[in-house]
Design a protein around this motif. Structure first.
Motif, PDB file in Angstrom:
ATOM      1  N   ARG A  77       0.865  -1.169   0.000  1.00 20.46           N
ATOM      2  CA  ARG A  77       0.000   0.000   0.000  1.00 20.46           C
ATOM      3  C   ARG A  77       0.910   1.230   0.000  1.00 20.46           C
ATOM      4  O   ARG A  77       2.096   1.123   0.304  1.00 20.46           O
ATOM      5  N   MET A  78       0.342   2.419  -0.321  1.00 18.59           N
ATOM      6  CA  MET A  78       1.147   3.634  -0.302  1.00 18.59           C
ATOM      7  C   MET A  78       0.422   4.737   0.470  1.00 18.59           C
ATOM      8  O   MET A  78      -0.789   4.917   0.337  1.00 18.59           O
ATOM      9  N   VAL A  79       1.199   5.476   1.262  1.00 20.89           N
ATOM     10  CA  VAL A  79       0.687   6.606   2.022  1.00 20.89           C
ATOM     11  C   VAL A  79       1.024   7.886   1.265  1.00 20.89           C
ATOM     12  O   VAL A  79       2.168   8.085   0.838  1.00 20.89           O
ATOM     13  N   VAL A  80       0.018   8.750   1.087  1.00 18.56           N
ATOM     14  CA  VAL A  80       0.207  10.034   0.410  1.00 18.56           C
ATOM     15  C   VAL A  80      -0.369  11.139   1.281  1.00 18.56           C
ATOM     16  O   VAL A  80      -1.243  10.893   2.120  1.00 18.56           O
ATOM     17  N   LYS A  81       0.093  12.367   1.068  1.00 16.39           N
ATOM     18  CA  LYS A  81      -0.501  13.513   1.741  1.00 16.39           C
ATOM     19  C   LYS A  81      -0.889  14.538   0.684  1.00 16.39           C
ATOM     20  O   LYS A  81      -0.037  15.129   0.022  1.00 16.39           O
ATOM     21  N   ARG A  82      -2.199  14.733   0.526  1.00 19.19           N
ATOM     22  CA  ARG A  82      -2.688  15.626  -0.505  1.00 19.19           C
ATOM     23  C   ARG A  82      -2.593  17.082  -0.057  1.00 19.19           C
ATOM     24  O   ARG A  82      -2.722  17.383   1.127  1.00 19.19           O
ATOM     25  N   LYS A  83      -2.385  17.956  -1.012  1.00 20.66           N
ATOM     26  CA  LYS A  83      -2.313  19.373  -0.711  1.00 20.66           C
ATOM     27  C   LYS A  83      -3.604  19.827  -0.039  1.00 20.66           C
ATOM     28  O   LYS A  83      -4.706  19.579  -0.537  1.00 20.66           O
ATOM     29  N   GLY A  84      -3.482  20.467   1.101  1.00 19.66           N
ATOM     30  CA  GLY A  84      -4.635  20.947   1.834  1.00 19.66           C
ATOM     31  C   GLY A  84      -5.244  19.958   2.794  1.00 19.66           C
ATOM     32  O   GLY A  84      -6.128  20.313   3.580  1.00 19.66           O
ATOM     33  N   ALA A  85      -4.799  18.707   2.760  1.00 20.52           N
ATOM     34  CA  ALA A  85      -5.358  17.682   3.651  1.00 20.52           C
ATOM     35  C   ALA A  85      -4.769  17.818   5.049  1.00 20.52           C
ATOM     36  O   ALA A  85      -3.597  18.161   5.212  1.00 20.52           O
ATOM     37  N   ALA A  86      -5.582  17.522   6.045  1.00 17.09           N
ATOM     38  CA  ALA A  86      -5.122  17.611   7.430  1.00 17.09           C
ATOM     39  C   ALA A  86      -4.201  16.458   7.791  1.00 17.09           C
ATOM     40  O   ALA A  86      -3.330  16.601   8.659  1.00 17.09           O
ATOM     41  N   ARG A  87      -4.368  15.334   7.129  1.00 18.49           N
ATOM     42  CA  ARG A  87      -3.551  14.175   7.446  1.00 18.49           C
ATOM     43  C   ARG A  87      -3.389  13.305   6.206  1.00 18.49           C
ATOM     44  O   ARG A  87      -4.139  13.446   5.234  1.00 18.49           O
ATOM     45  N   PRO A  88      -2.434  12.396   6.199  1.00 19.98           N
ATOM     46  CA  PRO A  88      -2.223  11.536   5.034  1.00 19.98           C
ATOM     47  C   PRO A  88      -3.370  10.548   4.827  1.00 19.98           C
ATOM     48  O   PRO A  88      -4.234  10.363   5.690  1.00 19.98           O
ATOM     49  N   ALA A  89      -3.341   9.911   3.671  1.00 21.36           N
ATOM     50  CA  ALA A  89      -4.298   8.867   3.324  1.00 21.36           C
ATOM     51  C   ALA A  89      -3.535   7.688   2.743  1.00 21.36           C
ATOM     52  O   ALA A  89      -2.381   7.814   2.321  1.00 21.36           O
ATOM     53  N   VAL A  90      -4.204   6.530   2.705  1.00 18.99           N
ATOM     54  CA  VAL A  90      -3.601   5.314   2.169  1.00 18.99           C
ATOM     55  C   VAL A  90      -4.264   4.982   0.841  1.00 18.99           C
ATOM     56  O   VAL A  90      -5.496   4.941   0.747  1.00 18.99           O
ATOM     57  N   VAL A  91      -3.447   4.761  -0.189  1.00 18.89           N
ATOM     58  CA  VAL A  91      -3.965   4.401  -1.508  1.00 18.89           C
ATOM     59  C   VAL A  91      -3.492   2.992  -1.861  1.00 18.89           C
ATOM     60  O   VAL A  91      -2.617   2.422  -1.216  1.00 18.89           O
ATOM     61  N   ALA A  92      -4.100   2.462  -2.916  1.00 16.54           N
ATOM     62  CA  ALA A  92      -3.885   1.056  -3.238  1.00 16.54           C
ATOM     63  C   ALA A  92      -2.459   0.747  -3.665  1.00 16.54           C
ATOM     64  O   ALA A  92      -1.926  -0.314  -3.349  1.00 16.54           O
ATOM     65  N   CYS A  93      -1.835   1.656  -4.413  1.00 17.46           N
ATOM     66  CA  CYS A  93      -0.503   1.348  -4.921  1.00 17.46           C
ATOM     67  C   CYS A  93       0.212   2.620  -5.343  1.00 17.46           C
ATOM     68  O   CYS A  93      -0.365   3.707  -5.342  1.00 17.46           O
ATOM     69  N   THR A  94       1.441   2.477  -5.749  1.00 18.19           N
ATOM     70  CA  THR A  94       2.266   3.621  -6.134  1.00 18.19           C
ATOM     71  C   THR A  94       1.842   4.243  -7.458  1.00 18.19           C
ATOM     72  O   THR A  94       2.192   5.390  -7.747  1.00 18.19           O
ATOM     73  N   LEU A  95       1.107   3.505  -8.284  1.00 20.71           N
ATOM     74  CA  LEU A  95       0.812   3.954  -9.643  1.00 20.71           C
ATOM     75  C   LEU A  95      -0.404   4.849  -9.745  1.00 20.71           C
ATOM     76  O   LEU A  95      -0.606   5.508 -10.766  1.00 20.71           O
ATOM     77  N   LEU A  96      -1.251   4.863  -8.708  1.00 28.88           N
ATOM     78  CA  LEU A  96      -2.540   5.545  -8.807  1.00 28.88           C
ATOM     79  C   LEU A  96      -2.760   6.472  -7.615  1.00 28.88           C
ATOM     80  O   LEU A  96      -3.704   6.299  -6.841  1.00 28.88           O
ATOM     81  N   PRO A  97      -1.912   7.485  -7.462  1.00 30.72           N
ATOM     82  CA  PRO A  97      -2.024   8.339  -6.282  1.00 30.72           C
ATOM     83  C   PRO A  97      -3.142   9.365  -6.346  1.00 30.72           C
ATOM     84  O   PRO A  97      -3.536   9.916  -5.312  1.00 30.72           O
ATOM     85  N   TYR A  98      -3.657   9.646  -7.549  1.00 28.04           N
ATOM     86  CA  TYR A  98      -4.646  10.710  -7.702  1.00 28.04           C
ATOM     87  C   TYR A  98      -6.079  10.196  -7.838  1.00 28.04           C
ATOM     88  O   TYR A  98      -7.020  10.929  -7.553  1.00 28.04           O
ATOM     89  N   ASP A  99      -6.262   8.978  -8.297  1.00 28.90           N
ATOM     90  CA  ASP A  99      -7.592   8.439  -8.582  1.00 28.90           C
ATOM     91  C   ASP A  99      -8.335   8.164  -7.275  1.00 28.90           C
ATOM     92  O   ASP A  99      -7.936   7.313  -6.479  1.00 28.90           O
ATOM     93  N   ALA A 100      -9.458   8.864  -7.077  1.00 31.49           N
ATOM     94  CA  ALA A 100     -10.173   8.785  -5.805  1.00 31.49           C
ATOM     95  C   ALA A 100     -10.669   7.387  -5.480  1.00 31.49           C
ATOM     96  O   ALA A 100     -10.765   7.016  -4.302  1.00 31.49           O
ATOM     97  N   GLN A 101     -10.972   6.574  -6.497  1.00 31.57           N
ATOM     98  CA  GLN A 101     -11.509   5.250  -6.218  1.00 31.57           C
ATOM     99  C   GLN A 101     -10.470   4.324  -5.592  1.00 31.57           C
ATOM    100  O   GLN A 101     -10.823   3.298  -5.023  1.00 31.57           O
TER     101      GLN A 101
END
Length: 317
Positions: A259-283
């Motif tokens: 899994r990959m942890v990202v921190k979006r601009k303006g977000a209060a805290r990081p989020a976890v996404v499915a993989c390194t290839l899809l950091p922007y896709d909300a689904q």
């Protein structure tokens, strides 16, 4: 495996997380053996490549710098969830743009994990403060730290087509410095050029020999050749029937083990996404915590098909 395209075109495909355009059950991948937790250090980069899947550049801050304390919180969660992960990966952007990169690596290594940092080995890595930090990490942790260097092609001309004039020489300079401090290196290249894999690996082998790099050109784990990721290229959707047709299992796909942890601009805290290839896709955003991210991933994107299932690629070491 048959292509599940329809007469209505590519836009209908990959539109439903659970059903393909042809009405078949879409394949999904459970998190069956979590081995790698990735952190995106931020999308800012010192260069802008011609074909960067994450669109990193000196201006792109859609993913902002993650902090060492935030990394530590997820390392705590790894232990709480008993994932038995072996590796912490850092990618960007250029990870060494993040002022806390050395500290994040140190904290991960101190917990007993292997650490993999994806870097272009250019000027951000060569700043004196970063060099001092890397020397200390290599001296203390040795081969538990790996730097995977982006060398798009073994020739300067083709590499510079992607990364800009002079970038090949600056990357080789960084690799020579890493060689001299005893750092463990691997290489990530691309397969977008019209050459066979054998020819590409022969070219990398000659490059390594010229510079005394202890990297095996024939080992796919040390010289990783990634397919180009173009979302507009026609690819088949992956159904549950594809596993048997392709003689593959869900456990072989990257999202079964990472899994990959990202921190979006303006977000209060990081989020976890499915993989390194899809950091922007909300689904593919699975939640804020590792516990929330333990569910199955629906393979509802062209990258899932071309890069992971059909290409068999993995970002891990």
């Amino acid at each position: 495996m048959k292509d599940h395209a329809t007469d209505t075109g590519q836009h209908v495909k990959f539109s439903d997380p659970f059903v393909t355009a042809k009405g078949e059950t879409r394949a999904s991948v459970p998190l069956s053996d979590p081995q790698t937790l990735w952190f995106n250090t931020g999308t800012l980069c010192n260069i802008e490549c011609a074909n960067c899947y994450i669109e990193s550049s000196p201006e792109n801050d859609r993913l902002v710098y993650i902090r060492a304390d935030e990394v530590s919180e997820y390392l705590d969660q790894l232990e709480d969830r008993d994932w038995q992960a072996r590796e912490i990966g850092f990618t960007g952007g250029e990870p060494f743009m993040n002022p806390e990169m050395i500290e994040m690596a140190r904290r991960s290594l101190a917990r007993g994990y292997e650490v993999l940092i994806l870097t272009n080995a250019m000027r951000p890595m060569m700043r004196p403060r970063v060099q001092d930090g890397l020397r200390a990490l290599v001296a203390e942790y040795g081969d538990r730290l790996t730097l995977r260097i982006s060398v798009d092609h073994w020739s300067a001309d083709k590499h510079d087509e992607e990364r800009g004039t002079g970038s090949f020489d600056r990357t080789v300079e960084g690799m020579e410095w890493l060689r001299d401090i005893g750092a463990r290196m691997t290489v990530a290249g691309r397969t977008l050029w019209d050459e066979t894999e054998t020819a590409a690996r022969d070219g990398y082998a000659a490059l390594y020999a010229r510079h005394g790099f202890n990297i095996a050109a024939t080992d796919p784990g040390q010289t990783v050749l990634f397919p180009e990721m173009d979302e507009q290229v026609e690819v088949p959707e992956i159904t549950t029937a594809c596993w048997g047709i392709l003689h593959k299992s869900p456990e072989q796909v990257m999202c079964a083990s990472s899994r990959m942890v990202v921190k979006r601009k303006g977000a209060a805290r990081p989020a976890v996404v499915a993989c390194t290839l899809l950091p922007y896709d909300a689904q593919f955003e699975l939640g804020k915590t590792l516990a929330e991210a333990e569910g199955a991933v629906q393979l509802n994107h062209p990258h899932c098909a071309k890069f992971c299932v059909l290409g068999g690629a993995s970002c891990s070491a």
